[in-house]
Design a protein around this motif. Structure first.
Motif, PDB file in Angstrom:
ATOM      1  N   ALA A 278       0.828  -1.206   0.000  1.00 38.34           N
ATOM      2  CA  ALA A 278       0.000   0.000   0.000  1.00 38.34           C
ATOM      3  C   ALA A 278       0.865   1.259   0.000  1.00 38.34           C
ATOM      4  O   ALA A 278       0.560   2.243  -0.688  1.00 38.34           O
ATOM      5  CB  ALA A 278      -0.926  -0.012   1.218  1.00 38.34           C
ATOM      6  N   ILE A 279       1.951   1.235   0.762  1.00 36.32           N
ATOM      7  CA  ILE A 279       2.858   2.396   0.788  1.00 36.32           C
ATOM      8  C   ILE A 279       3.494   2.611  -0.584  1.00 36.32           C
ATOM      9  O   ILE A 279       3.642   3.747  -1.066  1.00 36.32           O
ATOM     10  CB  ILE A 279       3.937   2.193   1.872  1.00 36.32           C
ATOM     11  N   ASN A 280       3.843   1.494  -1.241  1.00 32.90           N
ATOM     12  CA  ASN A 280       4.428   1.592  -2.583  1.00 32.90           C
ATOM     13  C   ASN A 280       3.433   2.196  -3.571  1.00 32.90           C
ATOM     14  O   ASN A 280       3.792   3.055  -4.394  1.00 32.90           O
ATOM     15  CB  ASN A 280       4.871   0.207  -3.035  1.00 32.90           C
ATOM     16  N   ARG A 281       2.162   1.753  -3.492  1.00 34.98           N
ATOM     17  CA  ARG A 281       1.138   2.309  -4.388  1.00 34.98           C
ATOM     18  C   ARG A 281       0.897   3.788  -4.076  1.00 34.98           C
ATOM     19  O   ARG A 281       0.636   4.587  -4.982  1.00 34.98           O
ATOM     20  CB  ARG A 281      -0.162   1.532  -4.223  1.00 34.98           C
ATOM     21  N   LEU A 282       0.981   4.127  -2.795  1.00 37.08           N
ATOM     22  CA  LEU A 282       0.784   5.523  -2.410  1.00 37.08           C
ATOM     23  C   LEU A 282       1.901   6.398  -2.974  1.00 37.08           C
ATOM     24  O   LEU A 282       1.662   7.525  -3.429  1.00 37.08           O
ATOM     25  CB  LEU A 282       0.749   5.632  -0.880  1.00 37.08           C
ATOM     26  N   ALA A 283       3.130   5.860  -2.950  1.00 37.25           N
ATOM     27  CA  ALA A 283       4.265   6.621  -3.482  1.00 37.25           C
ATOM     28  C   ALA A 283       4.133   6.847  -4.978  1.00 37.25           C
ATOM     29  O   ALA A 283       4.595   7.868  -5.513  1.00 37.25           O
ATOM     30  CB  ALA A 283       5.566   5.884  -3.170  1.00 37.25           C
ATOM     31  N   SER A 284       3.503   5.895  -5.668  1.00 39.52           N
ATOM     32  CA  SER A 284       3.316   6.037  -7.119  1.00 39.52           C
ATOM     33  C   SER A 284       1.993   6.721  -7.458  1.00 39.52           C
ATOM     34  O   SER A 284       1.571   6.718  -8.611  1.00 39.52           O
ATOM     35  CB  SER A 284       3.374   4.659  -7.790  1.00 39.52           C
ATOM     36  N   ARG A 285       1.327   7.279  -6.424  1.00 43.43           N
ATOM     37  CA  ARG A 285       0.098   8.055  -6.572  1.00 43.43           C
ATOM     38  C   ARG A 285      -1.061   7.252  -7.153  1.00 43.43           C
ATOM     39  O   ARG A 285      -1.916   7.782  -7.844  1.00 43.43           O
ATOM     40  CB  ARG A 285       0.357   9.293  -7.431  1.00 43.43           C
ATOM     41  N   ARG A 286      -1.107   6.013  -6.821  1.00 42.41           N
ATOM     42  CA  ARG A 286      -2.252   5.174  -7.216  1.00 42.41           C
ATOM     43  C   ARG A 286      -3.178   5.127  -6.004  1.00 42.41           C
ATOM     44  O   ARG A 286      -3.215   4.177  -5.246  1.00 42.41           O
ATOM     45  CB  ARG A 286      -1.769   3.800  -7.649  1.00 42.41           C
ATOM     46  N   TRP A 287      -3.911   6.223  -5.806  1.00 42.88           N
ATOM     47  CA  TRP A 287      -4.644   6.462  -4.571  1.00 42.88           C
ATOM     48  C   TRP A 287      -5.687   5.386  -4.252  1.00 42.88           C
ATOM     49  O   TRP A 287      -5.776   4.914  -3.115  1.00 42.88           O
ATOM     50  CB  TRP A 287      -5.328   7.837  -4.640  1.00 42.88           C
ATOM     51  N   SER A 288      -6.475   5.025  -5.238  1.00 43.54           N
ATOM     52  CA  SER A 288      -7.556   4.067  -4.990  1.00 43.54           C
ATOM     53  C   SER A 288      -7.013   2.704  -4.568  1.00 43.54           C
ATOM     54  O   SER A 288      -7.474   2.097  -3.595  1.00 43.54           O
ATOM     55  CB  SER A 288      -8.417   3.923  -6.251  1.00 43.54           C
ATOM     56  N   SER A 289      -6.021   2.226  -5.302  1.00 43.97           N
ATOM     57  CA  SER A 289      -5.427   0.928  -4.975  1.00 43.97           C
ATOM     58  C   SER A 289      -4.743   0.968  -3.608  1.00 43.97           C
ATOM     59  O   SER A 289      -4.835   0.023  -2.816  1.00 43.97           O
ATOM     60  CB  SER A 289      -4.423   0.539  -6.057  1.00 43.97           C
ATOM     61  N   ALA A 290      -4.062   2.089  -3.309  1.00 41.88           N
ATOM     62  CA  ALA A 290      -3.374   2.221  -2.027  1.00 41.88           C
ATOM     63  C   ALA A 290      -4.363   2.194  -0.865  1.00 41.88           C
ATOM     64  O   ALA A 290      -4.119   1.567   0.176  1.00 41.88           O
ATOM     65  CB  ALA A 290      -2.569   3.517  -2.000  1.00 41.88           C
TER      66      ALA A 290
END
Length: 253
Positions: free
Chosen positions: A22-34
């Motif tokens: 989730a942190i990785n997705r957040l860093a890549s700005r994939r908000w919904s998935s994160a």
């Protein structure tokens, strides 16, 4: 690690791994998935902790407690051997309370109370005796109110105050001392006789009091000097109640 906790451990690891993703997705700005992964991570971690606390932990603690009590029951110092001359002996039990002999009908459980409020329970099992009570400490000047010195539940000491030392001098005795003075001694003399000397803490109706079996019987309703005998066998089985009017009688269960 105890194998019974493996499911909770696996859930915890899975939750941590999902949190990392989730942190990785957040860093890549994939908000919904994160957000979805973070919610799943928190849910797994919460389930792991709740499962460990309310499922396996309760089971484990009760198992440990049962094993502890089983190992530490008080054994009678001598075994009862009926000689056939006294037909009442197998049905009688003697409680030597502060030097006062109280005869009651034999039972696997004795509850002593003041005005129906229990302060001492003696459970007689095949493996030995289990004691539950609150022990009163000294309450001299400047502390005049009764003080809880020790809390014992089925031979397990849950609490002991400053200067209080619970001990097992032998396999037949529970002893509690305060500043070198005995404040409780319960000795399992034989399967038909239990000896009790001590002072018990009772807190009821917002007011604490002490029931003393140190030298005779002393409670807020009466006194019986040591050396006296009380026979309650005709009243049958039940709670041994010390009443405010000075009577001692059996209350039906």
């Amino acid at each position: 690690m105890n194998p019974e906790f493996l499911p909770e451990f696996a859930l915890l690891i899975a939750g941590v791994l999902l949190g990392g993703v989730a942190i990785n997705r957040l860093a890549s700005r994939r908000w919904s998935s994160a957000a979805k992964l973070a919610a799943a991570s928190l849910a797994l971690i919460a389930v792991a902790f709740l499962g460990g606390k309310y499922v396996h932990w309760k089971y484990s603690e009760s198992w440990r407690l049962r094993q502890t009590m089983k190992r530490h029951t008080i054994e009678p110092s001598i075994r009862y051997q009926p000689d056939g001359k006294d037909s009442e002996a197998p049905n009688a039990m003697s409680l030597l309370l502060g030097g006062v002999r109280v005869q009651v009908v034999a039972s696997d459980r004795f509850v002593l109370s003041v005005d129906n409020e229990p302060f001492l329970t003696l459970d007689s099992l095949t493996s030995g005796l289990l004691v539950s009570c609150d022990v009163a400490g000294s309450h001299s000047v400047p502390i005049r109110a009764p003080r809880l010195a020790a809390r014992i539940r089925q031979n397990v000491v849950w609490y002991s105050g400053p200067g209080v030392s619970p001990m097992r001098p032998d396999r037949h005795t529970i002893l509690v001392r305060e500043s070198g003075k005995d404040i409780l001694r319960i000795h399992y003399a034989d399967p038909r006789r239990i000896e009790v000397i001590g002072q018990f803490y009772l807190s009821g109706d917002g007011e604490s009091s002490v029931i003393s079996f140190m030298r005779g019987l002393n409670w807020r309703g009466g006194t019986v000097p040591p050396g006296m005998g009380i026979d309650l066998r005709l009243q049958g089985k039940g709670k041994i109640d010390f009443e405010h009017n000075g009577l001692i009688q059996i209350l039906p269960k």
